[in-house]
Design a protein around this motif. Sequence first.
Motif, mmCIF file in Angstrom:
data_model
loop_
_atom_site.group_PDB
_atom_site.id
_atom_site.type_symbol
_atom_site.label_atom_id
_atom_site.label_comp_id
_atom_site.label_asym_id
_atom_site.label_seq_id
_atom_site.Cartn_x
_atom_site.Cartn_y
_atom_site.Cartn_z
ATOM 1 N N THR A 150 24.771 51.073 23.524
ATOM 2 C CA THR A 150 26.041 51.511 24.104
ATOM 3 C C THR A 150 25.854 52.825 24.859
ATOM 4 O O THR A 150 26.605 53.148 25.767
ATOM 5 C CB THR A 150 27.089 51.771 23.000
ATOM 6 O OG1 THR A 150 26.897 50.835 21.969
ATOM 7 C CG2 THR A 150 28.491 51.670 23.528
ATOM 8 N N LEU A 151 24.833 53.595 24.438
ATOM 9 C CA LEU A 151 24.534 54.877 25.065
ATOM 10 C C LEU A 151 24.440 54.769 26.578
ATOM 11 O O LEU A 151 24.982 55.612 27.288
ATOM 12 C CB LEU A 151 23.224 55.424 24.490
ATOM 13 C CG LEU A 151 22.716 56.750 25.036
ATOM 14 C CD1 LEU A 151 23.774 57.840 24.911
ATOM 15 C CD2 LEU A 151 21.469 57.190 24.300
ATOM 16 N N ILE A 152 23.769 53.710 27.086
ATOM 17 C CA ILE A 152 23.611 53.656 28.538
ATOM 18 C C ILE A 152 24.951 53.397 29.232
ATOM 19 O O ILE A 152 25.142 53.806 30.370
ATOM 20 C CB ILE A 152 22.532 52.641 28.992
ATOM 21 C CG1 ILE A 152 22.911 51.215 28.642
ATOM 22 C CG2 ILE A 152 21.161 52.998 28.421
ATOM 23 C CD1 ILE A 152 22.011 50.216 29.332
ATOM 24 N N GLY A 153 25.881 52.751 28.511
ATOM 25 C CA GLY A 153 27.235 52.626 29.054
ATOM 26 C C GLY A 153 27.944 53.966 29.013
ATOM 27 O O GLY A 153 28.646 54.345 29.945
ATOM 28 N N ALA A 154 27.719 54.686 27.906
ATOM 29 C CA ALA A 154 28.381 55.970 27.725
ATOM 30 C C ALA A 154 27.931 56.978 28.777
ATOM 31 O O ALA A 154 28.732 57.789 29.250
ATOM 32 C CB ALA A 154 28.098 56.502 26.326
#
Lengths: 277, 91
Positions: B43-47
């Motif tokens: 999810t980090l890369i979305g964040a």
Amino acid sequence: MFDFTLLINAVYVISATLFILGLKLLSHPSTARKGNLVSSIAMFVAIIVTLLDKNIVSFEWIVISIITGSVVGGFAAKRIEMTSMPELVSLFNGIGGLASVAVGWSTVLGNSDLSIFVLFVTFLALLIGGVTFSGSVVAWAKLSEKIAGRPLVFKGQAFANVLLLVLVCLSAYLFITEPTLLTWHYLVIGLALVLGVMVVLPIGGADMPVVISLLNSYSGLAACAAGFALENNLLIVAGALVGASGIILTNIMCKAMNRSLVNVLTSGFQAVVKNEM
Amino acid sequence: MIAIYLLFILMLSVFVGFELIRKVPATLHTPLMSGANAISGITLIGALSMAGGESGQWATWLGAAAAFFATVNVVGGYMVTDRMLAMFKKR
């Protein structure tokens, strides 16, 4: 400025391959540690290449949150007692769910003209992420004996849960039809949090590892839903891998304990399940 | 159309995920769970794109919070998994 979209997506392909390879290695005892390393490299590469995204204009918040996050996560992982690792995994999992909620929420706040499909998957990210967060926190509290570890059941629980599900469906409708109204955002997130608590409360004792595995699968699905909202391939692939492998792992663990997955899942919807273990 | 294309990717990944974890020894259940948990920190890369984007103050702040949470999950998750597996080898 040069558009890096092609490069980013090409690296995402490599990253997805490494994730799959990492999971494969992780499922054999002799190669497990290498598998974990491979999957962490996949994550690292994905993060670095994402920073080239043309939508990213300022880096101060990114730097601050990554540094503080690494310090907190690293510190917790290093200092934890060997015996309390399952609790920590549960807690990390909950935090991952919270991250999906924040990404989903940020998506609806940042764009006012989202399609119904995007709104629906954003709703799913908020719902699954919220359930993962509150469920994992309850699981953590149960494992670390902050609250009673035995299954907590009360009269009318099945009715309360059905009512809750109806409310969740209603909130989905309200959220999708009027996405700009903040009240519906709070409603969706609030109901998701309550649902997570209600799902985990009636489960206890020997079933706890199964629940954590299931919540882990949910956090993958939440990431996957966020991936749909952001139209990000790698989020979908990695999220789906975690979601699917988590469900299978949960199933394997259930079988090892002579319980069916459905039986554990629906604990809140039936009369008290006697645990023979 | 893009939704269908994304669903296509989803379907294939789900099958890969199912196939990968078919046979796994009981001792690896917890490390595998923990390792998979670290992967869900993707999810980090979305964040990141929300935290560094310019779609409003609240969106940025929530993105930064998401990036923080996801980093805790990623870094902590991988390190805990490694510790568990290191413990395994000695036995």
